[in-house]
Design an enzyme around this catalytic site. Structure first.
Site, PDB file in Angstrom:
ATOM      1  N   GLU A  53       0.835  -1.209   0.000  1.00 21.37           N
ATOM      2  CA  GLU A  53       0.000   0.000   0.000  1.00 21.37           C
ATOM      3  C   GLU A  53       0.861   1.247   0.000  1.00 21.37           C
ATOM      4  OE1 GLU A  53      -3.805   1.033   1.765  1.00 21.37           O
ATOM      5  OE2 GLU A  53      -3.527  -0.846   2.890  1.00 21.37           O
ATOM      6  N   ASP A  72       8.606   5.424  -7.225  1.00 25.62           N
ATOM      7  CA  ASP A  72       7.291   6.028  -7.206  1.00 25.62           C
ATOM      8  C   ASP A  72       7.408   7.227  -8.124  1.00 25.62           C
ATOM      9  OD1 ASP A  72       4.634   5.988  -6.451  1.00 25.62           O
ATOM     10  OD2 ASP A  72       4.946   7.518  -4.933  1.00 25.62           O
ATOM     11  N   SER A  73       6.364   7.468  -8.854  1.00 26.00           N
ATOM     12  CA  SER A  73       6.463   8.538  -9.830  1.00 26.00           C
ATOM     13  C   SER A  73       5.113   9.156 -10.068  1.00 26.00           C
ATOM     14  CB  SER A  73       7.020   7.991 -11.146  1.00 26.00           C
ATOM     15  OG  SER A  73       6.210   6.937 -11.629  1.00 26.00           O
ATOM     16  N   GLY A  98       0.293   6.198 -19.359  1.00 27.04           N
ATOM     17  CA  GLY A  98      -0.110   7.217 -18.382  1.00 27.04           C
ATOM     18  C   GLY A  98      -0.408   8.564 -19.016  1.00 27.04           C
ATOM     19  N   HIS A 154      12.132  11.505 -16.380  1.00 28.22           N
ATOM     20  CA  HIS A 154      12.313  11.557 -14.922  1.00 28.22           C
ATOM     21  C   HIS A 154      12.899  10.232 -14.416  1.00 28.22           C
ATOM     22  CE1 HIS A 154       8.544   9.995 -16.193  1.00 28.22           C
ATOM     23  NE2 HIS A 154       8.084   9.690 -14.999  1.00 28.22           N
TER      24      HIS A 154
HETATM   25  P1  IMP Z   1       3.314   4.691  -9.600  1.00 28.71           P
HETATM   26  O1  IMP Z   1       3.189   3.370 -10.288  1.00 28.71           O
HETATM   27  O2  IMP Z   1       2.767   4.732  -8.237  1.00 28.71           O
HETATM   28  O3  IMP Z   1       4.711   5.258  -9.724  1.00 28.71           O
HETATM   29  O4  IMP Z   1       2.318   5.632 -10.380  1.00 28.71           O
HETATM   30  C1  IMP Z   1       2.783   6.427 -11.332  1.00 28.71           C
HETATM   31  C2  IMP Z   1       1.641   7.007 -12.128  1.00 28.71           C
HETATM   32  O5  IMP Z   1       2.095   8.291 -12.558  1.00 28.71           O
HETATM   33  C3  IMP Z   1       1.375   6.196 -13.385  1.00 28.71           C
HETATM   34  O6  IMP Z   1       0.300   5.319 -13.239  1.00 28.71           O
HETATM   35  C4  IMP Z   1       1.095   7.272 -14.413  1.00 28.71           C
HETATM   36  O7  IMP Z   1      -0.241   7.660 -14.340  1.00 28.71           O
HETATM   37  C5  IMP Z   1       1.964   8.429 -13.941  1.00 28.71           C
HETATM   38  N1  IMP Z   1       3.309   8.343 -14.565  1.00 28.71           N
HETATM   39  C6  IMP Z   1       4.488   8.025 -13.968  1.00 28.71           C
HETATM   40  N2  IMP Z   1       5.494   8.016 -14.855  1.00 28.71           N
HETATM   41  C7  IMP Z   1       4.944   8.307 -16.042  1.00 28.71           C
HETATM   42  C8  IMP Z   1       5.487   8.424 -17.364  1.00 28.71           C
HETATM   43  O8  IMP Z   1       6.677   8.225 -17.649  1.00 28.71           O
HETATM   44  N3  IMP Z   1       4.603   8.731 -18.318  1.00 28.71           N
HETATM   45  C9  IMP Z   1       3.293   8.944 -18.078  1.00 28.71           C
HETATM   46  N4  IMP Z   1       2.735   8.830 -16.886  1.00 28.71           N
HETATM   47  C10 IMP Z   1       3.554   8.519 -15.857  1.00 28.71           C
END
Ligand code: IMP
Length: 194
Positions: free
Chosen positions: A40, A69-70, A152, A177
């Protein structure tokens, strides 16, 4: 060396393979490593969330692990969607999330459409030592989805006149990034070795 990526996101795994396999890492997704827990993301920052995920997987496997995390931070929306990027507005898919952002941005003029992607990486080596890094890429939010590549928010993230979904994987991997965070990680890994 076998390195578990603490994710099952196909887009991410593909990018990490492209970026890390040339360095000799054998990349496996969480699922391929046989771990079917969903950690989580209860942290309030990207860094907290990546540390939570990496530590949870390391506890179970004792194998080198990389968690990230992104997300997307839009200046005109006070940093939204931010840590909630993956579940923004309760939407269930990328197209809905993209449409929600475009709707919220519909009255925002060009010069105020600045945004950046953030990626934090938390790496735990086989011996348990931890490294945390962050990478960013700056751009602008477009007016409609453009391009078929990526995932995304890529279709609305404009970088040097093109969306991240219009440029190829190779081009994105050179400036993203995630690539910038990874470059910072590799720099730390190699400076530790030396
Ligand atoms: P994480 O998996 O919790 O890091 O969620 C990251 C979310 O941020 C993804 O589901 C996307 O919606 C968005 N995201 C992160 N990196 C990217 C990228 O490189 N391109 C587009 N969307 C991104």
């Amino acid at each position: 060396m076998r390195l578990i990526i603490a994710s099952n996101n196909k887009g991410k795994i593909r990018e990490y393979k492209q970026l890390l396999e040339p360095l000799g890492y054998d990349i496996v997704s969480q699922r391929e490593a046989g771990i079917n827990i969903e950690v989580e993301e209860t942290g309030t920052t990207f860094a907290e969330n990546s540390a939570l995920k990496a530590r949870a997987i390391f506890e179970i496997t004792k194998n080198a692990v990389l968690a990230d995390d992104s997300g997307l931070e839009i200046d005109a929306l006070n940093g939204e969607p931010g840590v909630y990027s993956a579940r923004y507005g309760g939407c269930t898919n990328d197209a809905e999330r993209v449409a929600l952002v475009l709707d919220k941005m519909k009255d925002v003029p060009d010069e105020k459409r600045t945004a950046h992607f953030v990626c934090t990486i938390h790496f735990i080596a086989q011996n348990g030592s931890e490294i945390a890094v962050e990478g960013r890429v700056y751009g602008k939010i477009g007016y409609e989805p453009e391009g078929e590549n990526g995932f995304g928010y890529d279709p609305i993230f404009m970088y040097e006149g093109k969306s991240f979904a219009q440029i190829g994987a190779k081009e994105k991997n050179a400036v993203s990034h995630r690539a910038n965070a990874l470059k910072a990680l590799i720099q730390k890994l190699t400076s530790q070795e030396g």
